[in-house]
Enzyme design. Sequence first.
Site, PDB file in Angstrom:
ATOM      1  N   ALA A 152     -79.775  45.223  16.452  1.00  0.00           N
ATOM      2  CA  ALA A 152     -80.695  45.286  15.313  1.00  0.00           C
ATOM      3  C   ALA A 152     -79.805  44.781  14.034  1.00  0.00           C
ATOM      4  CB  ALA A 152     -79.913  46.483  14.179  1.00  0.00           C
ATOM      5  N   SER A 161     -82.691  38.788  10.844  1.00  0.00           N
ATOM      6  CA  SER A 161     -82.332  37.677  11.614  1.00  0.00           C
ATOM      7  C   SER A 161     -83.185  36.291  11.277  1.00  0.00           C
ATOM      8  CB  SER A 161     -83.405  38.133  12.991  1.00  0.00           C
ATOM      9  OG  SER A 161     -84.705  38.345  12.889  1.00  0.00           O
ATOM     10  N   THR A 167     -75.919  34.693  16.810  1.00  0.00           N
ATOM     11  CA  THR A 167     -76.179  33.543  17.358  1.00  0.00           C
ATOM     12  C   THR A 167     -75.806  32.147  17.435  1.00  0.00           C
ATOM     13  OG1 THR A 167     -77.852  32.470  16.026  1.00  0.00           O
ATOM     14  CG2 THR A 167     -76.205  34.042  14.474  1.00  0.00           C
ATOM     15  N   ASP A 168     -75.962  30.966  17.775  1.00  0.00           N
ATOM     16  CA  ASP A 168     -75.136  29.974  17.408  1.00  0.00           C
ATOM     17  C   ASP A 168     -75.215  29.668  15.808  1.00  0.00           C
ATOM     18  OD1 ASP A 168     -77.965  29.189  16.913  1.00  0.00           O
ATOM     19  OD2 ASP A 168     -77.842  27.565  18.390  1.00  0.00           O
ATOM     20  N   GLU A 169     -75.843  30.318  15.145  1.00  0.00           N
ATOM     21  CA  GLU A 169     -75.964  29.585  14.148  1.00  0.00           C
ATOM     22  C   GLU A 169     -74.776  30.407  13.050  1.00  0.00           C
ATOM     23  OE1 GLU A 169     -79.252  30.576  11.131  1.00  0.00           O
ATOM     24  OE2 GLU A 169     -80.814  29.922  12.888  1.00  0.00           O
ATOM     25  N   TYR A 227     -77.895  34.584   6.521  1.00  0.00           N
ATOM     26  CA  TYR A 227     -77.750  35.014   7.420  1.00  0.00           C
ATOM     27  C   TYR A 227     -76.548  34.829   8.327  1.00  0.00           C
ATOM     28  CZ  TYR A 227     -80.034  35.635  12.809  1.00  0.00           C
ATOM     29  OH  TYR A 227     -79.723  36.055  13.444  1.00  0.00           O
ATOM     30  N   SER A 285     -73.289  36.590   7.972  1.00  0.00           N
ATOM     31  CA  SER A 285     -73.207  37.775   7.581  1.00  0.00           C
ATOM     32  C   SER A 285     -73.230  38.314   9.496  1.00  0.00           C
ATOM     33  CB  SER A 285     -74.426  38.437   7.325  1.00  0.00           C
ATOM     34  OG  SER A 285     -75.971  38.194   7.995  1.00  0.00           O
ATOM     35  N   LYS A 286     -73.815  37.101   9.807  1.00  0.00           N
ATOM     36  CA  LYS A 286     -73.855  38.127  11.688  1.00  0.00           C
ATOM     37  C   LYS A 286     -72.523  37.028  11.661  1.00  0.00           C
ATOM     38  CE  LYS A 286     -76.175  38.110  14.790  1.00  0.00           C
ATOM     39  NZ  LYS A 286     -77.076  40.050  15.542  1.00  0.00           N
ATOM     40  N   ARG A 318     -83.395  21.819  17.230  1.00  0.00           N
ATOM     41  CA  ARG A 318     -82.989  23.350  17.308  1.00  0.00           C
ATOM     42  C   ARG A 318     -83.374  23.233  18.780  1.00  0.00           C
ATOM     43  NH1 ARG A 318     -81.080  23.815  12.976  1.00  0.00           N
ATOM     44  NH2 ARG A 318     -82.001  24.597  11.198  1.00  0.00           N
ATOM     45  N   ARG A 344     -85.733  23.941   3.073  1.00  0.00           N
ATOM     46  CA  ARG A 344     -84.790  24.642   3.474  1.00  0.00           C
ATOM     47  C   ARG A 344     -83.968  24.725   2.885  1.00  0.00           C
ATOM     48  NH1 ARG A 344     -83.961  27.428   9.106  1.00  0.00           N
ATOM     49  NH2 ARG A 344     -85.582  28.703   8.140  1.00  0.00           N
TER      50      ARG A 344
HETATM   51  P1  NAD Z   1     -86.199  40.955  14.782  1.00  0.00           P
HETATM   52  O1  NAD Z   1     -85.907  39.964  13.224  1.00  0.00           O
HETATM   53  O2  NAD Z   1     -87.869  40.322  15.736  1.00  0.00           O
HETATM   54  O3  NAD Z   1     -85.402  42.110  15.188  1.00  0.00           O
HETATM   55  C1  NAD Z   1     -84.619  42.803  14.617  1.00  0.00           C
HETATM   56  C2  NAD Z   1     -85.203  44.123  15.205  1.00  0.00           C
HETATM   57  O4  NAD Z   1     -84.270  45.210  14.279  1.00  0.00           O
HETATM   58  C3  NAD Z   1     -86.276  44.972  14.755  1.00  0.00           C
HETATM   59  O5  NAD Z   1     -87.112  45.629  14.933  1.00  0.00           O
HETATM   60  C4  NAD Z   1     -85.889  45.899  13.159  1.00  0.00           C
HETATM   61  O6  NAD Z   1     -86.599  47.088  13.049  1.00  0.00           O
HETATM   62  C5  NAD Z   1     -84.316  46.733  13.535  1.00  0.00           C
HETATM   63  N1  NAD Z   1     -83.742  46.485  12.717  1.00  0.00           N
HETATM   64  C6  NAD Z   1     -82.776  45.999  11.901  1.00  0.00           C
HETATM   65  N2  NAD Z   1     -82.350  46.450  10.747  1.00  0.00           N
HETATM   66  C7  NAD Z   1     -82.271  47.510  11.901  1.00  0.00           C
HETATM   67  C8  NAD Z   1     -81.326  48.710  11.298  1.00  0.00           C
HETATM   68  N3  NAD Z   1     -80.436  48.407   9.755  1.00  0.00           N
HETATM   69  N4  NAD Z   1     -81.189  49.572  12.102  1.00  0.00           N
HETATM   70  C9  NAD Z   1     -81.803  49.817  13.706  1.00  0.00           C
HETATM   71  N5  NAD Z   1     -82.596  49.119  13.263  1.00  0.00           N
HETATM   72  C10 NAD Z   1     -82.786  47.449  12.668  1.00  0.00           C
HETATM   73  O7  NAD Z   1     -84.814  39.424  15.511  1.00  0.00           O
HETATM   74  P2  NAD Z   1     -84.771  38.946  16.672  1.00  0.00           P
HETATM   75  O8  NAD Z   1     -85.148  37.509  16.629  1.00  0.00           O
HETATM   76  O9  NAD Z   1     -85.108  40.126  17.969  1.00  0.00           O
HETATM   77  O10 NAD Z   1     -83.071  39.481  16.828  1.00  0.00           O
HETATM   78  C11 NAD Z   1     -82.393  40.096  17.189  1.00  0.00           C
HETATM   79  C12 NAD Z   1     -80.959  40.089  17.425  1.00  0.00           C
HETATM   80  O11 NAD Z   1     -80.942  38.618  18.154  1.00  0.00           O
HETATM   81  C13 NAD Z   1     -80.486  39.556  16.290  1.00  0.00           C
HETATM   82  O12 NAD Z   1     -79.110  40.224  16.470  1.00  0.00           O
HETATM   83  C14 NAD Z   1     -79.964  38.387  16.114  1.00  0.00           C
HETATM   84  O13 NAD Z   1     -78.777  38.394  15.225  1.00  0.00           O
HETATM   85  C15 NAD Z   1     -80.125  37.333  17.546  1.00  0.00           C
HETATM   86  N6  NAD Z   1     -80.599  37.056  17.718  1.00  0.00           N
HETATM   87  C16 NAD Z   1     -82.040  36.086  17.616  1.00  0.00           C
HETATM   88  C17 NAD Z   1     -82.039  34.848  17.957  1.00  0.00           C
HETATM   89  C18 NAD Z   1     -83.427  34.522  17.548  1.00  0.00           C
HETATM   90  O14 NAD Z   1     -84.293  33.365  18.173  1.00  0.00           O
HETATM   91  N7  NAD Z   1     -84.384  35.282  17.300  1.00  0.00           N
HETATM   92  C19 NAD Z   1     -81.712  33.633  18.823  1.00  0.00           C
HETATM   93  C20 NAD Z   1     -79.785  34.466  18.987  1.00  0.00           C
HETATM   94  C21 NAD Z   1     -79.444  35.837  18.786  1.00  0.00           C
HETATM   95  O1  DAU Z   2     -80.367  29.744  16.939  1.00  0.00           O
HETATM   96  C1  DAU Z   2     -81.130  30.914  16.692  1.00  0.00           C
HETATM   97  C2  DAU Z   2     -81.235  31.002  14.918  1.00  0.00           C
HETATM   98  O2  DAU Z   2     -82.640  31.252  15.671  1.00  0.00           O
HETATM   99  C3  DAU Z   2     -81.912  33.056  15.261  1.00  0.00           C
HETATM  100  O3  DAU Z   2     -79.819  33.500  15.260  1.00  0.00           O
HETATM  101  C4  DAU Z   2     -82.247  33.542  13.561  1.00  0.00           C
HETATM  102  O4  DAU Z   2     -81.645  34.925  14.196  1.00  0.00           O
HETATM  103  C5  DAU Z   2     -83.893  32.741  14.307  1.00  0.00           C
HETATM  104  O5  DAU Z   2     -84.778  33.215  13.076  1.00  0.00           O
HETATM  105  C6  DAU Z   2     -83.339  31.345  14.360  1.00  0.00           C
HETATM  106  O6  DAU Z   2     -82.913  30.887  13.045  1.00  0.00           O
HETATM  107  P1  DAU Z   2     -84.250  29.190  12.952  1.00  0.00           P
HETATM  108  O7  DAU Z   2     -84.124  29.747  11.157  1.00  0.00           O
HETATM  109  O8  DAU Z   2     -83.726  27.990  13.660  1.00  0.00           O
HETATM  110  O9  DAU Z   2     -84.923  29.989  13.119  1.00  0.00           O
HETATM  111  P2  DAU Z   2     -86.812  29.320  12.034  1.00  0.00           P
HETATM  112  O10 DAU Z   2     -87.912  29.769  13.430  1.00  0.00           O
HETATM  113  O11 DAU Z   2     -87.036  30.042  10.528  1.00  0.00           O
HETATM  114  O12 DAU Z   2     -86.933  27.883  11.562  1.00  0.00           O
HETATM  115  C7  DAU Z   2     -86.899  27.321  13.141  1.00  0.00           C
HETATM  116  C8  DAU Z   2     -86.656  25.549  12.554  1.00  0.00           C
HETATM  117  O13 DAU Z   2     -87.568  25.062  12.205  1.00  0.00           O
HETATM  118  C9  DAU Z   2     -85.813  25.348  11.475  1.00  0.00           C
HETATM  119  O14 DAU Z   2     -85.147  24.066  11.780  1.00  0.00           O
HETATM  120  C10 DAU Z   2     -86.359  25.580  10.095  1.00  0.00           C
HETATM  121  C11 DAU Z   2     -87.526  25.052  10.199  1.00  0.00           C
HETATM  122  N1  DAU Z   2     -89.138  25.619   9.920  1.00  0.00           N
HETATM  123  C12 DAU Z   2     -88.866  27.178   9.818  1.00  0.00           C
HETATM  124  C13 DAU Z   2     -89.977  27.668   9.282  1.00  0.00           C
HETATM  125  C14 DAU Z   2     -90.765  28.240   9.344  1.00  0.00           C
HETATM  126  C15 DAU Z   2     -90.095  24.814   9.616  1.00  0.00           C
HETATM  127  O15 DAU Z   2     -89.948  23.848   9.291  1.00  0.00           O
HETATM  128  N2  DAU Z   2     -90.887  25.782   8.122  1.00  0.00           N
HETATM  129  C16 DAU Z   2     -91.200  26.777   8.915  1.00  0.00           C
HETATM  130  O16 DAU Z   2     -92.273  27.250   8.050  1.00  0.00           O
END
Ligand code: NAD
Ligand code: DAU
Length: 361
Positions: free
Chosen positions: A83, A86, A135-137, A161, A164-165, A225, A293
């Site tokens: 949760a 993200s 996350t790697d961020e 973001y 906070s992580k 990425r 961004r």
């Molecule tokens: P997402 O935004 O798709 O899903 C997040 C989920 O958490 C949603 O279902 C939302 O309803 C729920 N949520 C939000 N706030 C909540 C709360 N207070 N209580 C209960 N549920 C809550 O995110 P995701 O991309 O699936 O990421 C999941 C986890 O993995 C996150 O912790 C994110 O930081 C981490 N992560 C994501 C990525 C990525 O590329 N998406 C990569 C590395 C790590």
């Molecule tokens: O690295 C892990 C992370 O990856 C997770 O922790 C985050 O939850 C997840 O959202 C993701 O973060 P990014 O910022 O890397 O993902 P995003 O898809 O938003 O963007 C990927 C790259 O693309 C980033 O360099 C920004 C760029 N971008 C993104 C959007 C939405 C664009 O150029 N145009 C866009 O419209």
Amino acid sequence: MNQTIIVTGGAGFIGSNFVLEWVRQGLGHVINLDKLTYAGNLENLVEIQHHPQHTFVHGDIGNQALLAELLAKYQPTAVVNFAAESHVDRSIHGPEDFIQTNVVGTFHLLEAVRAYWNGLDQADKQAFRFLHVSTDEVYGSLGKNDPAFTETHKYEPNSPYSASKAASDHLVRAYHHTYGLPVLTTNCSNNYGPHHFPEKLIPLVIHNALAGKPLPIYGNGQQIRDWLYVEDHCAAIRCVLKTGKIGEVYNIGGWNEKQNIEVVRTLCRMLDAKKPREDGKSYADQITFVEDRLGHDQRYAIDATKIARELGWKPVETFETGIEKTVTWYLNNQDWVQNVTSGDYRHWVQKHYAERGEEMA
Ligand code: NAD
Ligand code: DAU
């Protein structure tokens, strides 16, 4: 081993893939606690909505009383915390929700888990795990020739973001160091695959391409990425849960560094082949460079040597096989896309991209 676990955020992108696979593999009962924010979607869980091994609970990880009740009732052997808020761009527009869920919410979750764990008998205490998905961020941004992030890389989060992580990772670490809570932390690179919300780059580009809208590239598109197919991430989490060493951190990544523009051009080529534009032109014509961004991290890259060496996990998918599955999933699930891109989504893209000079309504 058949395990009862609590998963938080299991209606989101990665969480739903994890829960579905846990149930498909018959690994045990999952109690799925999710607040159902804009990113949480019960449609992701239709396949298991009536499954006896899946119990959905609508709630907030910040609700300690609810957590205490669930822990007491289901007596899980593990809690896996997905949760979170993200999306980096949303954290730039409005950081407060990120602090509330990712920091304060994780704190309340840890407090509830600590109280539960303290009450277990010795054997159950030893078997219990709290796995925090991060996350790697948190490691910040790499230069072009820097080595990839290892688990000992210093924390240098750059966005609200990632800050906070990072804060949540520190709390998890402290609960192990101070109270002995048996925690595991994973720091993963960018995921892609089914159920990815179309505010993120890959699903946004697929969605906009098919809708005839601009494909917005921030800045020069040369940011890098490191992409991992979501099922590989879920397999890595199961592996860490089963065999990870308590208190340890594991970096998870796909060894797939790509520039954003390269990813977008690949998507355009695939869509040109699978669903050609009616006018015969390439989707690449829709690529539009927009304002960058704020504080944009230039490069992420994960060194996943530790998890391979110590736990034997390696990704199954290459970027080529994973992206093929992903594009096919989106083409076959246009109803899902239509449903999640109504309402609040339209408001978000209008506001966010209008600031960059693009009309996305
Ligand atoms: P997402 O935004 O798709 O899903 C997040 C989920 O958490 C949603 O279902 C939302 O309803 C729920 N949520 C939000 N706030 C909540 C709360 N207070 N209580 C209960 N549920 C809550 O995110 P995701 O991309 O699936 O990421 C999941 C986890 O993995 C996150 O912790 C994110 O930081 C981490 N992560 C994501 C990525 C990525 O590329 N998406 C990569 C590395 C790590
Ligand atoms: O690295 C892990 C992370 O990856 C997770 O922790 C985050 O939850 C997840 O959202 C993701 O973060 P990014 O910022 O890397 O993902 P995003 O898809 O938003 O963007 C990927 C790259 O693309 C980033 O360099 C920004 C760029 N971008 C993104 C959007 C939405 C664009 O150029 N145009 C866009 O419209």
